[in-house]
Structure formats: structure tokens, C-alpha cells
Design a protein around this motif. Structure first.
Motif, PDB file in Angstrom:
ATOM      1  N   THR A   1      65.598  64.687  40.007  1.00  0.00           N
ATOM      2  CA  THR A   1      65.071  64.290  38.903  1.00  0.00           C
ATOM      3  C   THR A   1      65.131  65.630  38.081  1.00  0.00           C
ATOM      4  O   THR A   1      65.423  65.790  36.879  1.00  0.00           O
ATOM      5  N   GLN A   2      64.498  66.553  38.498  1.00  0.00           N
ATOM      6  CA  GLN A   2      64.041  67.793  37.879  1.00  0.00           C
ATOM      7  C   GLN A   2      65.249  68.563  37.634  1.00  0.00           C
ATOM      8  O   GLN A   2      65.255  69.271  36.648  1.00  0.00           O
ATOM      9  N   ILE A   3      65.961  68.776  38.402  1.00  0.00           N
ATOM     10  CA  ILE A   3      67.321  69.563  38.246  1.00  0.00           C
ATOM     11  C   ILE A   3      68.277  68.864  37.185  1.00  0.00           C
ATOM     12  O   ILE A   3      68.631  69.675  36.320  1.00  0.00           O
ATOM     13  N   ARG A   4      68.171  67.751  36.988  1.00  0.00           N
ATOM     14  CA  ARG A   4      68.802  66.955  35.872  1.00  0.00           C
ATOM     15  C   ARG A   4      68.189  67.139  34.752  1.00  0.00           C
ATOM     16  O   ARG A   4      68.686  67.339  33.475  1.00  0.00           O
ATOM     17  N   ARG A   5      66.889  67.202  34.631  1.00  0.00           N
ATOM     18  CA  ARG A   5      66.183  67.514  33.500  1.00  0.00           C
ATOM     19  C   ARG A   5      66.318  68.808  33.129  1.00  0.00           C
ATOM     20  O   ARG A   5      66.542  69.074  31.859  1.00  0.00           O
ATOM     21  N   TRP A   6      66.389  69.859  33.905  1.00  0.00           N
ATOM     22  CA  TRP A   6      66.646  71.245  33.539  1.00  0.00           C
ATOM     23  C   TRP A   6      68.062  71.492  32.783  1.00  0.00           C
ATOM     24  O   TRP A   6      68.084  72.172  31.998  1.00  0.00           O
ATOM     25  N   ILE A   7      68.918  70.623  33.435  1.00  0.00           N
ATOM     26  CA  ILE A   7      70.275  70.544  33.026  1.00  0.00           C
ATOM     27  C   ILE A   7      70.343  69.947  31.398  1.00  0.00           C
ATOM     28  O   ILE A   7      70.705  70.764  30.751  1.00  0.00           O
TER      29      ILE A   7
ATOM     30  N   ARG B   1      67.306  70.191  50.415  1.00  0.00           N
ATOM     31  CA  ARG B   1      68.737  70.030  50.922  1.00  0.00           C
ATOM     32  C   ARG B   1      69.321  68.773  50.954  1.00  0.00           C
ATOM     33  O   ARG B   1      70.742  68.510  50.500  1.00  0.00           O
ATOM     34  N   GLU B   2      68.563  67.585  51.200  1.00  0.00           N
ATOM     35  CA  GLU B   2      69.199  66.144  50.815  1.00  0.00           C
ATOM     36  C   GLU B   2      69.463  65.994  49.452  1.00  0.00           C
ATOM     37  O   GLU B   2      70.324  65.370  49.193  1.00  0.00           O
ATOM     38  N   ALA B   3      68.527  66.492  48.226  1.00  0.00           N
ATOM     39  CA  ALA B   3      68.863  66.621  46.972  1.00  0.00           C
ATOM     40  C   ALA B   3      70.263  67.113  46.771  1.00  0.00           C
ATOM     41  O   ALA B   3      71.200  66.447  45.982  1.00  0.00           O
ATOM     42  N   VAL B   4      70.351  68.192  47.093  1.00  0.00           N
ATOM     43  CA  VAL B   4      71.409  69.112  46.864  1.00  0.00           C
ATOM     44  C   VAL B   4      72.770  68.507  47.509  1.00  0.00           C
ATOM     45  O   VAL B   4      73.864  68.257  46.708  1.00  0.00           O
ATOM     46  N   ARG B   5      72.667  67.768  48.606  1.00  0.00           N
ATOM     47  CA  ARG B   5      73.881  67.070  48.970  1.00  0.00           C
ATOM     48  C   ARG B   5      74.143  65.830  48.150  1.00  0.00           C
ATOM     49  O   ARG B   5      75.385  65.576  48.013  1.00  0.00           O
ATOM     50  N   VAL B   6      73.124  65.193  47.795  1.00  0.00           N
ATOM     51  CA  VAL B   6      73.474  64.063  46.968  1.00  0.00           C
ATOM     52  C   VAL B   6      74.079  64.467  45.571  1.00  0.00           C
ATOM     53  O   VAL B   6      75.011  63.849  45.027  1.00  0.00           O
ATOM     54  N   MET B   7      73.707  65.507  44.944  1.00  0.00           N
ATOM     55  CA  MET B   7      74.124  66.068  43.832  1.00  0.00           C
ATOM     56  C   MET B   7      75.577  66.873  43.769  1.00  0.00           C
ATOM     57  O   MET B   7      76.379  66.850  42.992  1.00  0.00           O
TER      58      MET B   7
ATOM     59  N   THR C   1      77.636  65.876  46.396  1.00  0.00           N
ATOM     60  CA  THR C   1      78.583  64.482  46.434  1.00  0.00           C
ATOM     61  C   THR C   1      78.951  63.814  45.121  1.00  0.00           C
ATOM     62  O   THR C   1      79.952  63.554  44.783  1.00  0.00           O
ATOM     63  N   SER C   2      77.789  63.914  44.153  1.00  0.00           N
ATOM     64  CA  SER C   2      78.307  63.161  42.778  1.00  0.00           C
ATOM     65  C   SER C   2      78.874  64.081  42.011  1.00  0.00           C
ATOM     66  O   SER C   2      79.209  63.476  40.804  1.00  0.00           O
ATOM     67  N   GLY C   3      79.134  65.135  42.334  1.00  0.00           N
ATOM     68  CA  GLY C   3      79.945  66.273  41.330  1.00  0.00           C
ATOM     69  C   GLY C   3      79.099  66.900  40.256  1.00  0.00           C
ATOM     70  O   GLY C   3      79.670  67.606  39.473  1.00  0.00           O
ATOM     71  N   GLU C   4      77.672  66.670  40.558  1.00  0.00           N
ATOM     72  CA  GLU C   4      76.739  67.355  39.628  1.00  0.00           C
ATOM     73  C   GLU C   4      76.661  68.960  39.682  1.00  0.00           C
ATOM     74  O   GLU C   4      76.513  69.670  38.707  1.00  0.00           O
ATOM     75  N   ILE C   5      76.897  69.234  40.999  1.00  0.00           N
ATOM     76  CA  ILE C   5      76.539  70.591  41.413  1.00  0.00           C
ATOM     77  C   ILE C   5      77.541  71.224  42.340  1.00  0.00           C
ATOM     78  O   ILE C   5      78.256  70.199  43.086  1.00  0.00           O
ATOM     79  N   VAL C   6      78.176  72.422  42.280  1.00  0.00           N
ATOM     80  CA  VAL C   6      79.005  72.977  43.256  1.00  0.00           C
ATOM     81  C   VAL C   6      78.261  73.946  44.254  1.00  0.00           C
ATOM     82  O   VAL C   6      77.375  74.938  43.727  1.00  0.00           O
ATOM     83  N   CYS C   7      78.654  73.876  45.744  1.00  0.00           N
ATOM     84  CA  CYS C   7      77.757  74.675  46.304  1.00  0.00           C
ATOM     85  C   CYS C   7      78.812  75.690  47.317  1.00  0.00           C
ATOM     86  O   CYS C   7      79.719  75.077  47.489  1.00  0.00           O
TER      87      CYS C   7
END
Length: 96
Positions: free
Chosen positions: A11-17, A46-52, A54-60
Motif C-alpha cells: 500500500t505504501q509503495i503504491r501510494r509513493w508511486i 521481501r514478500e511485498a516485493v515478490r507480490v509487486m 509478480t504483478s509487474g509493478e516493480i522490476v527487481c
């Protein structure tokens, strides 16, 4: 039902974006910095990053960082390296 720690991070990373703090292609702060600022553990981050991812919101890129995914498809690099040819397109900062 209370939000889980990974949900808080997402939620917070999406808010920042959404607020423009990070734009497509911008590198996110280091994981420890995000976890500390949100008061969550690294496992939750790490779990949040995996979700994001997988959904294509971030690239790692392991050992290199995390970036906000491009808002639209980007041209793919033709060198074939793992650094700038991930499934979602070129990673900012590739020197190849």
C-alpha cells in the motif's frame, strides 16, 4: 481484519508511486531503508516485493536494486545480458 505487514508495504509503495515520489524507471530505496521507515521486518518487505514483481509493478535485479516498472512497454535491449534484458524490459543504468 487488520492488514498484514506485506500489505502495509504494498500500500505504501503504491501510494509513493501515485503521489509521484517515484516515477516509472526510478530506483526504489534499499530494502532495509524501506523496512525501517515502515516499521516492518525484512521478511515482510521481501514478500511485498515478490507480490509487486509478480504483478509487474516493480522490476527487481538481485544485487542491483528494485525499480518502478515502466508505465508502458519499453524497447528491449538486444545485447541479451541478464542486467538489462529481464522480461519487463530494460533496466535503468545498464552500461552494456
Amino acid at each position: 481484519m487488520a492488514a498484514t505487514q506485506p500489505d502495509v508495504v504494498i500500500t505504501q509503495i503504491r501510494r509513493w508511486i501515485a503521489e509521484g515520489r517515484f516515477a516509472p524507471g526510478d530506483r526504489l530505496p534499499p530494502g532495509r531503508e524501506i523496512a525501517t521507515s515502515l516499521g516492518v521486518g525484512l521478511g515482510s518487505l521481501r514478500e511485498a516485493v515478490r507480490v509487486m514483481e509478480t504483478s509487474g509493478e516493480i522490476v527487481c535485479q538481485q544485487g542491483r536494486g528494485r525499480w518502478v516498472a515502466a508505465a508502458r512497454p519499453v524497447s528491449r535491449c538486444t545485447c541479451g545480458c541478464a542486467c538489462c534484458c529481464p522480461p519487463s524490459g530494460a533496466v535503468p543504468g545498464c552500461r552494456r
